[in-house]
Each structure stands twice: as structure tokens, then as C-alpha cells.
Scaffold this active site. Structure first.
Site, PDB file in Angstrom:
ATOM      1  CD  GLU A   1      -2.597  -1.174   2.683  1.00 51.59           C
ATOM      2  OE1 GLU A   1      -3.764  -1.593   2.744  1.00 51.59           O
ATOM      3  OE2 GLU A   1      -1.962  -0.853   3.709  1.00 51.59           O
TER       4      GLU A   1
ATOM      5  CB  THR B   1      -6.632  -1.357   0.823  1.00 52.11           C
ATOM      6  OG1 THR B   1      -6.084  -2.335   1.693  1.00 52.11           O
ATOM      7  CG2 THR B   1      -5.629  -0.973  -0.249  1.00 52.11           C
TER       8      THR B   1
ATOM      9  CE  LYS C   1     -14.963  -6.303   7.872  1.00 50.84           C
ATOM     10  NZ  LYS C   1     -13.740  -6.914   7.315  1.00 50.84           N
ATOM     11  CG  ASP C   2      -9.454   0.356   8.748  1.00 56.49           C
ATOM     12  OD1 ASP C   2     -10.249   0.191   9.719  1.00 56.49           O
ATOM     13  OD2 ASP C   2      -8.437   1.064   8.828  1.00 56.49           O
ATOM     14  CG  MET C   3      -8.346  -5.388   9.021  1.00 52.50           C
ATOM     15  SD  MET C   3      -7.534  -6.868   8.402  1.00 52.50           S
ATOM     16  CE  MET C   3      -7.130  -7.715   9.927  1.00 52.50           C
ATOM     17  CD  GLU C   4      -4.392  -1.954   9.614  1.00 50.15           C
ATOM     18  OE1 GLU C   4      -5.121  -1.521   8.687  1.00 50.15           O
ATOM     19  OE2 GLU C   4      -3.975  -3.115   9.649  1.00 50.15           O
TER      20      GLU C   4
ATOM     21  CG  ASP D   1     -12.242  -6.001  -0.100  1.00 51.06           C
ATOM     22  OD1 ASP D   1     -11.057  -5.646   0.054  1.00 51.06           O
ATOM     23  OD2 ASP D   1     -13.070  -5.984   0.830  1.00 51.06           O
TER      24      ASP D   1
HETATM   25  N1  ADE Z   1      -8.678  -4.027   3.793  1.00 49.61           N
HETATM   26  C1  ADE Z   1      -9.018  -4.217   2.505  1.00 49.61           C
HETATM   27  N2  ADE Z   1     -10.212  -4.858   2.433  1.00 49.61           N
HETATM   28  C2  ADE Z   1     -10.633  -5.075   3.701  1.00 49.61           C
HETATM   29  C3  ADE Z   1     -11.767  -5.676   4.276  1.00 49.61           C
HETATM   30  N3  ADE Z   1     -12.732  -6.211   3.526  1.00 49.61           N
HETATM   31  N4  ADE Z   1     -11.846  -5.722   5.627  1.00 49.61           N
HETATM   32  C4  ADE Z   1     -10.873  -5.190   6.382  1.00 49.61           C
HETATM   33  N5  ADE Z   1      -9.784  -4.617   5.910  1.00 49.61           N
HETATM   34  C5  ADE Z   1      -9.657  -4.542   4.566  1.00 49.61           C
END
Ligand code: ADE
Length: 267
Positions: free
Chosen positions: A37, A113, A197-200, A223
Site C-alpha cells: 500500500e 485499503t 471497513k479496515d483493520m487499523e 473489495d
Molecule cells: N482491507 C481491505 N479490504 C478489507 C476488508 N474487507 N476488511 C478489512 N480490511 C480490509
């Protein structure tokens, strides 16, 4: 005798200013989880690699100057066992705290992302800048007083002009520690009108708010969560293309920040 720990270097970051809105953005820190990224932006801004911010962690640090602004960019580095990039809220929390203490940013940007939502008009390649409060969608503590801790609800710094410079839409961001999702999480994401929706991001927002550092998330859709295709398939297929697009738009945002001194209130 074993050597002692390295000498403690006092933090550069002063106490939060009484009114961060009046701060001029002279130093911006960009935090990315994945190298894929981040590297297109490192190349566009011609940032130079620096020594690791902390030798305990495997973060990579790049820096440079763009107009009036000093730019630090960190990636999370890799898991020492698998070699895969570190993702999720624990790495993000540490990265944010380290960045604030060691790099003293006036503005911290979490870029990367995300999963988007067709129901919110999202498409692969869309870019969102955080609006409203950032959420956690995978934390459940149904006890008075704990619910807000579970759900996050940490405010993003309003930045409509920066969003325009980037070409980003405003969107609610929600963070969890999984790429996929449970039915309960999807319910929550729909109910809250989440676009990204992410992870950070929310983990980083939580640190920034508590340290008085203005924060925005800039997230590009790889996505679609509310689509039949498994998110990991679209994510892997689109990661490189979407990261290149994100870098192009972030470059425009950083050049706008560095065009002349900008106050947080003017973002
Ligand atoms: N990063 C990219 N796509 C993601 C998803 N669907 N959920 C969490 N983090 C993401």
C-alpha cells in the site's frame, strides 16, 4: 554483566497544544500497514529510508520534505515468523504511539485499503476520508460504561479541503481484526452506515485523540463487503492497482498540505 537497555531518549512531542485547531501542519506522519500500500507513495514523493524508529519493532520509516511540510511515512513491518506484513489493531496502536512520541506529527494520517459497501454507493477504487466517529465493529461488551469503549466512536478531525485535494468522499470508517466478517458484524456495519471497513484506523484514532494529535484516515476500496465474492479474492486481485491509485491521490493531498502553511482548522 549483561548490557542495560538503550538510553531513554525523551519524547520530542510536547504536551498537546490547548487548541490543536490553531496548529500549523509542519510535520505529517502517514501510517500504512502494508508495504504494497505504501511503496507507490514512497516513490512518488521520493522519500528516503531512515533507520528504524525502534529496533524492537520491524517498522520501516521513510521521510522527506514536500514544500512546507516534513513527511514521515511508517509501515508496520513484517511478522518475524511468516514474513507477512503486520496488520490489525495491536500493530496499529503501537505504530501510532511510536509515531507520536518519536516523530511529533502535527497531523497523523492512516492510509491504506479497505472493504467498501455497495449499499453506500461504493466501488472498487473509491477513496474515502474519515467523517464523523470511527468505530470498532468486532468488539462487544454489553455493560454500562463499557459499550463506548467496545465500539470506539473516536472522532476524526474534520478535513473537507484536504478531502477535496485528494478527491476523497467522506465516509464512516469501522475497524476490526478480521478481513472477513460475521453476520453480527455485517448487521453493525449496515446499521451504522459504514463506508470503509479496515483493520487499523480506529485503533490509531484512539491513540491520536488521547494524545491530542489531529487524525484522518484515507482508505481506498479493494473489495466490496456486501457482495457475493469473498473479500480476500477481490482484495488480492485489486491490491496493486488500488494502491497505485491511492498513492496518486495521496500525493495530491500531501502537495496541497505543503503548498503553503495550513492550520488544522483550514483542513
Ligand atoms: N482491507 C481491505 N479490504 C478489507 C476488508 N474487507 N476488511 C478489512 N480490511 C480490509
Amino acid at each position: 554483566m549483561r548490557p542495560g537497555p538503550p538510553a531513554y531518549v525523551p519524547p520530542m512531542h510536547a504536551d498537546p497544544t490547548p487548541d490543536p485547531a490553531e496548529t500549523t501542519v509542519e510535520r505529517v506522519a502517514l501510517l500504512f500497514a502494508l508495504e504494497a500500500e505504501a511503496m507507490p507513495l514512497v516513490e512518488r514523493l521520493m522519500l528516503a529510508e531512515q533507520p528504524a524508529v525502534d529496533p524492537c519493532l520491524r517498522q520501516r520509516h521513510f521521510a522527506g520534505t514536500v514544500g512546507t511540510v516534513h513527511v514521515d511515512l511508517l509501515t508496520n513491518g513484517t511478522d518475524p515468523r511468516s514474513g507477512t506484513d503486520r496488520v490489525g489493531t495491536d500493530a496499529a496502536t503501537m505504530a501510532a504511539y511510536m509515531a507520536i512520541r518519536k516523530l511529533a506529527p502535527d497531523l497523523l494520517v492512516n492510509a491504506g485499503t479497505c472493504g467498501g459497501f455497495e449499499a453506500q454507493g461504493g466501488h472498487v477504487g473509491d477513496i474515502y476520508l474519515s467523517s464523523g466517529d470511527l468505530l470498532f465493529h468486532d468488539r462487544r461488551i454489553p455493560i454500562d460504561g463499557f459499550l463506548i469503549q467496545a465500539e470506539g466512536r473516536w472522532p476524526a478531525t474534520p478535513a473537507p479541503r484536504l478531502a477535496a485535494a485528494i478527491g476523497a468522499k467522506p465516509g464512516i470508517v469501522s475497524t476490526g481484526n478480521s478481513l472477513d466478517f460475521t453476520a453480527a458484524e455485517l448487521d453493525f456495519l449496515r446499521r451504522e452506515g459504514v463506508s470503509a471497513k479496515d483493520m487499523e484506523a480506529t485503533a490509531i484514532a484512539q491513540v491520536c485523540v488521547q494524545c491530542g494529535v489531529p487524525f484522518v484516515a484515507v482508505k481506498a476500496v479493494t473489495d466490496l463487503v456486501d457482495h457475493p465474492e469473498p473479500v480476500q479474492e477481490a482484495f488480492l486481485r485489486n491490491l496493486r492497482m488500488v494502491s497505485a491509485l491511492l498513492a496518486e491521490r495521496l500525493e495530491a493531498g500531501v502537495r496541497w498540505l505543503g503548498a503553503h502553511p495550513r492550520r488544522i482548522a483550514d483542513l
